[in-house]
Design a protein around this motif. Structure first.
Motif, short mmCIF file in Angstrom:
data_model
loop_
_atom_site.label_atom_id
_atom_site.label_comp_id
_atom_site.label_asym_id
_atom_site.label_seq_id
_atom_site.Cartn_x
_atom_site.Cartn_y
_atom_site.Cartn_z
N GLU A 213 0.81 -1.23 0.00
CA GLU A 213 0.00 0.00 0.00
C GLU A 213 0.84 1.27 0.00
O GLU A 213 0.32 2.37 -0.19
CB GLU A 213 -0.95 0.00 1.21
CG GLU A 213 -0.28 0.23 2.56
CD GLU A 213 0.39 -1.00 3.13
OE1 GLU A 213 0.94 -0.90 4.24
OE2 GLU A 213 0.37 -2.07 2.49
N ALA A 214 2.15 1.14 0.21
CA ALA A 214 3.03 2.31 0.20
C ALA A 214 3.30 2.83 -1.21
O ALA A 214 3.91 3.89 -1.37
CB ALA A 214 4.35 1.99 0.89
N TYR A 215 2.85 2.08 -2.22
CA TYR A 215 3.15 2.44 -3.61
C TYR A 215 1.85 2.68 -4.37
O TYR A 215 0.92 1.88 -4.30
CB TYR A 215 3.95 1.32 -4.27
CG TYR A 215 5.23 1.04 -3.54
CD1 TYR A 215 6.40 1.73 -3.83
CD2 TYR A 215 5.26 0.10 -2.50
CE1 TYR A 215 7.56 1.49 -3.13
CE2 TYR A 215 6.42 -0.14 -1.79
CZ TYR A 215 7.57 0.57 -2.10
OH TYR A 215 8.72 0.34 -1.39
N THR A 216 1.79 3.81 -5.05
CA THR A 216 0.63 4.12 -5.88
C THR A 216 0.86 3.62 -7.29
O THR A 216 2.00 3.43 -7.72
CB THR A 216 0.37 5.63 -5.90
OG1 THR A 216 1.55 6.30 -6.41
CG2 THR A 216 0.07 6.16 -4.50
N ALA A 217 -0.24 3.41 -8.01
CA ALA A 217 -0.14 2.86 -9.36
C ALA A 217 -0.93 3.70 -10.36
O ALA A 217 -1.88 3.22 -10.98
CB ALA A 217 -0.64 1.41 -9.36
N MET A 319 6.74 -3.64 -8.85
CA MET A 319 5.51 -4.39 -9.09
C MET A 319 4.37 -3.85 -8.23
O MET A 319 3.24 -3.74 -8.69
CB MET A 319 5.75 -5.87 -8.82
CG MET A 319 6.73 -6.51 -9.79
SD MET A 319 7.29 -8.16 -9.28
CE MET A 319 5.81 -9.13 -9.60
N ALA A 320 4.68 -3.52 -6.96
CA ALA A 320 3.65 -2.95 -6.09
C ALA A 320 3.14 -1.62 -6.63
O ALA A 320 1.98 -1.24 -6.39
CB ALA A 320 4.21 -2.77 -4.68
N ALA A 321 4.00 -0.91 -7.36
CA ALA A 321 3.61 0.36 -7.98
C ALA A 321 2.89 0.15 -9.31
O ALA A 321 2.58 1.13 -10.00
CB ALA A 321 4.84 1.24 -8.19
N GLY A 322 2.65 -1.09 -9.68
CA GLY A 322 1.91 -1.37 -10.90
C GLY A 322 2.67 -1.09 -12.18
O GLY A 322 2.07 -0.89 -13.23
N ARG A 323 4.01 -1.08 -12.10
CA ARG A 323 4.80 -0.80 -13.30
C ARG A 323 5.04 -2.08 -14.09
O ARG A 323 5.17 -3.17 -13.53
CB ARG A 323 6.16 -0.21 -12.94
CG ARG A 323 6.16 1.09 -12.18
CD ARG A 323 5.40 2.19 -12.88
NE ARG A 323 3.99 2.19 -12.48
CZ ARG A 323 3.08 3.03 -12.94
NH1 ARG A 323 3.40 3.93 -13.83
NH2 ARG A 323 1.83 2.95 -12.52
N ALA A 324 5.13 -1.94 -15.40
CA ALA A 324 5.63 -3.03 -16.23
C ALA A 324 7.11 -3.19 -15.92
O ALA A 324 7.87 -2.21 -15.90
CB ALA A 324 5.43 -2.70 -17.70
N VAL A 325 7.54 -4.42 -15.66
CA VAL A 325 8.91 -4.69 -15.23
C VAL A 325 9.61 -5.55 -16.28
O VAL A 325 9.06 -6.55 -16.75
CB VAL A 325 8.91 -5.42 -13.86
CG1 VAL A 325 10.30 -5.92 -13.52
CG2 VAL A 325 8.39 -4.49 -12.77
N VAL A 326 10.83 -5.14 -16.61
CA VAL A 326 11.69 -5.93 -17.50
C VAL A 326 12.96 -6.25 -16.73
O VAL A 326 13.64 -5.35 -16.23
CB VAL A 326 12.03 -5.15 -18.79
CG1 VAL A 326 12.98 -5.98 -19.66
CG2 VAL A 326 10.77 -4.79 -19.56
N THR A 327 13.27 -7.53 -16.62
CA THR A 327 14.43 -7.93 -15.83
C THR A 327 14.98 -9.24 -16.36
O THR A 327 14.47 -9.81 -17.32
CB THR A 327 14.06 -8.02 -14.34
OG1 THR A 327 15.24 -8.21 -13.56
CG2 THR A 327 13.09 -9.16 -14.07
N SER A 328 16.03 -9.74 -15.71
CA SER A 328 16.75 -10.92 -16.20
C SER A 328 16.14 -12.21 -15.66
O SER A 328 15.70 -12.27 -14.51
CB SER A 328 18.22 -10.84 -15.80
OG SER A 328 18.82 -9.64 -16.28
N ARG A 329 16.19 -13.25 -16.47
CA ARG A 329 15.71 -14.57 -16.06
C ARG A 329 16.85 -15.29 -15.35
O ARG A 329 17.54 -16.14 -15.92
CB ARG A 329 15.22 -15.37 -17.26
CG ARG A 329 14.55 -16.70 -16.89
CD ARG A 329 14.20 -17.55 -18.09
NE ARG A 329 13.09 -16.96 -18.86
CZ ARG A 329 13.20 -16.41 -20.04
NH1 ARG A 329 14.40 -16.32 -20.63
NH2 ARG A 329 12.14 -15.92 -20.68
N ARG A 376 1.17 -6.17 -9.37
CA ARG A 376 0.73 -5.58 -8.10
C ARG A 376 -0.04 -6.61 -7.27
O ARG A 376 0.17 -6.73 -6.05
CB ARG A 376 -0.14 -4.35 -8.38
CG ARG A 376 -0.57 -3.56 -7.17
CD ARG A 376 -1.21 -2.24 -7.61
NE ARG A 376 -1.82 -1.53 -6.51
CZ ARG A 376 -1.18 -0.72 -5.67
NH1 ARG A 376 0.11 -0.53 -5.82
NH2 ARG A 376 -1.81 -0.09 -4.70
N ALA A 377 -0.91 -7.37 -7.92
CA ALA A 377 -1.68 -8.39 -7.21
C ALA A 377 -0.77 -9.49 -6.65
O ALA A 377 -0.97 -9.98 -5.53
CB ALA A 377 -2.72 -8.98 -8.14
#
Length: 400
Positions: A213-217, A319-329, A376-377
């Motif tokens: 809840e500390a992050y807005t989206a 993710m909690a901020a609802g951002r699209a995330v791109v990262t390494s596998r 976020r979920a």
């Protein structure tokens, strides 16, 4: 509930806010927690007034050990009242030293520190010692437990300790620990490579977590890329800058913000100028948690193209901020992000795959929004710091 001491090499620290959240969670369920740090963190590595206040409440091992009366008094206490335990712990320190005279000298310093910490914990009536990270401070924690009889546990993150597992005597630390908190199934599997199978049941999964809840989206419509982390090679910040260059043809308006600092900052600033990207790249340095949350709310895509990791908490924050995330596998990241559902996973070090994933997120805003919602979920359901703190509390209460 048990009175607990927390130990790490530097506490608090701008990159270790997840430890603060874990301590807050333990206190919330009823534990008294005494924070201890081997060294005092430099002010430049504190994020602001909140961490400065937390530092003021923290007991510092080396500072206490530098007082001759404290150091000699602690060792005299154990030599007088528990001589067998003192000699056994000294033998343990020598036996678990890394190779070479320099490493042995450091291990003897850890033994000296351990007596000071053990005496402090006894005076504070601490019933359990928990250490974060399995390297130097964990050496001190193991020796402190052996000398005082206070049970100890530790959280293992990786990946660096797994690269040098024999040096850090992970099997011995695991054998002597009441339990080991592993931040992912991947981390647990790596420790299983080195630990005695008889100790595998001690390895518990306890995630690092965030306060969702500390992050807005808020919805965004731009092409703002964000990186949060140390500016060091292993985090891939240079690769991300190269990806921004590749995106210039299709997204000339794309910008990149680096939040964090480190030894590669000057080189990155120089590269941004040399490639004509200086006007599109910002370097904000270290920021307190509330400013990181603001940066996440303002971003369109979060990217962390690391080459080696555990499970980065900053990904949970994005993710909690609802951002699209791109990262390494890599490592435990696939346990957090499902590719194409709650983010995009790319092969580490693959510039083409990284650029394509960023391009897809910037071009298909609906898909990016759906991934952000799913992310976020997922964090709310499985990486809430309060839920994880209750799991850790249960393990501490059961420890003997």
């Amino acid at each position: 509930m048990k009175r607990v001491a927390y130990l790490t090499g530097h506490y608090p620290r701008v990159s270790h806010t997840f430890i603060e959240r874990e301590i807050e969670g333990l206190r919330a369920v009823g534990h008294e927690v005494q924070t201890c740090s081997i060294r005092r963190t430099a002010r430049s590595e504190l994020s602001g007034p909140a961490q400065e206040a937390e530092q003021a409440r923290t007991w510092h091992v080396i500072e206490a050990a530098k007082r001759p009366a404290t150091l000699l008094g602690a060792h005299w206490h154990y030599l007088r009242h528990h001589p067998r335990r003192w000699w056994q712990t000294l033998h343990l320190a020598v036996r678990t030293s890394a190779d070479g005279p320099r490493a042995l000298l450091w291990q003897l310093f850890y033994f000296l520190e351990a007596a000071v910490l053990a005496r402090h914990l006894e005076r504070e009536k601490v019933a359990h010692l928990h250490n974060h990270l399995a390297s130097q401070s964990c050496n001190v924690a193991m020796l402190t437990s052996a000398l005082s009889g206070i049970p100890y546990s530790f959280t293992i993150h990786g990946p660096d300790t797994f690269f040098e597992a024999p040096r850090w005597h992970l099997a011995e630390k695991t054998r002597r620990a009441a339990f080991v908190s592993c931040i992912s199934h991947f981390a647990r599997s790596q420790l299983m490579c080195f630990a005695d199978p008889a100790d595998w049941d001690k390895l518990k999964i306890v995630h690092c977590g965030v306060y969702p809840e500390a992050y807005t989206a808020p919805e965004t419509e731009g092409a703002r890329l964000l990186f949060v982390g140390r500016l060091v090679g292993v985090k891939g910040p240079r690769l991300l800058l190269r990806a921004l260059t590749q995106l210039s043809g299709t997204h000339p308006d794309a910008t990149l913000t680096y939040v964090g600092d480190g030894p590669d900052r000057v080189a990155l600033e120089t590269l941004a100028r040399e490639t004509g990207l200086a006007e599109r790249v910002r370097f904000l340095g270290y920021q307190p948690p509330e400013k990181v949350a603001e940066a996440l709310a303002d971003a369109d895509v979060f990217c962390l193209p690391s080459f080696a990791e555990g499970v980065p908490v900053v990904l949970m924050e994005a993710m909690a901020a609802g951002r699209a995330v791109v990262t390494s596998r890599i490592a435990g990241i696939p346990e957090l992000i499902e590719d194409g559902v709650s983010g995009r996973l790319v092969p580490p070090g693959d510039l083409g795959a990284l650029t394509d994933a960023l391009e897809a997120c910037l071009s298909d805003r609906d898909a990016a929004r759906r991934m952000g919602e799913a992310a976020r979920a997922r964090v709310a359901a499985e990486f809430d710091a309060r839920i994880e703190a209750r799991k850790l509390s249960a393990h501490i209460e059961a420890a003997r």
